[in-house]
Enzyme design. Structure first.
Site, PDB file in Angstrom:
ATOM      1  CD  GLU A  29      -2.909  -1.265   2.295  1.00 19.85           C
ATOM      2  OE1 GLU A  29      -3.965  -1.814   1.796  1.00 19.85           O
ATOM      3  OE2 GLU A  29      -2.622  -1.663   3.472  1.00 19.85           O
ATOM      4  CD  GLU A  49      -3.729  -6.924   3.939  1.00 19.04           C
ATOM      5  OE1 GLU A  49      -3.186  -5.755   3.733  1.00 19.04           O
ATOM      6  OE2 GLU A  49      -3.126  -7.896   2.520  1.00 19.04           O
TER       7      GLU A  49
END
Length: 174
Positions: A29, A49
């Site tokens: 990210e 995730e």
């Protein structure tokens, strides 16, 4: 504004990520917040995730599908799979893949190339590109025209062509 550490920050200086090893979850990210990404051959990318019953929370579900083909982004995000540096290059996630020993020199070379340019023009190009990305093409073209006229009024915009004509390196003031 988006809460949390990865909210969009309007910084109009270029950011280059030099990526070595695992670039997963929040690390990816952060890399996605950069304008360019250069990866070492051993780099691996992904959003694991979902394999832990959580989701990317720092912009991964929004930035990755805007950068690479949507279906490929969804495969990476929904499966939690990792991809290699070569695959990341193939799909447009990274700009270059280099041997680890060349990673920082490659990133620095891009930075030096950018720094040779007029700083006001570099800033305006980045801002126009990011602000215009979410606009219609006609609105984006109007924005570009406004930036062009603002930059045209600067001393640097006269120095660049003058230095070119005189066959010398420009001396930008910013």
């Amino acid at each position: 504004p988006v809460p949390g550490p990865f909210r969009s920050v309007e910084v109009w200086k270029p950011f280059i990520a030099a990526i070595n090893g695992y670039c997963l979850g929040g690390g990816l990210e952060i890399a996605l917040c950069c304008d360019m990404r250069i990866a070492a051959e051993n780099a691996r990318f992904g959003f694991p995730e979902v394999t832990r019953a959580i989701i990317p929370g720092g912009g991964g579900t929004q930035r990755l599908p805007r950068l690479i083909p949507f279906g490929i982004a969804m495969e990476i995000i929904l499966t939690g799979k990792h991809i290699t540096a070569q695959e990341a290059y193939r799909i447009g996630l990274v700009n270059q893949v280099v041997p680890l020993s060349e990673l920082m020199p490659a990133a620095e070379a891009v930075a030096h190339k950018i720094n040779e340019n007029g700083p006001l023009a570099v800033r305006a190009v980045k801002e126009a590109a990011y602000r215009g990305y979410g606009m219609s093409l006609p609105d984006g073209l109007r924005l570009e025209w406004l930036f062009r006229h603002m930059i045209h009024a600067t001393d640097d915009s006269r120095e660049g062509p003058r230095a070119f004509a005189e066959k010398r390196k420009p001396e930008y003031k910013g």
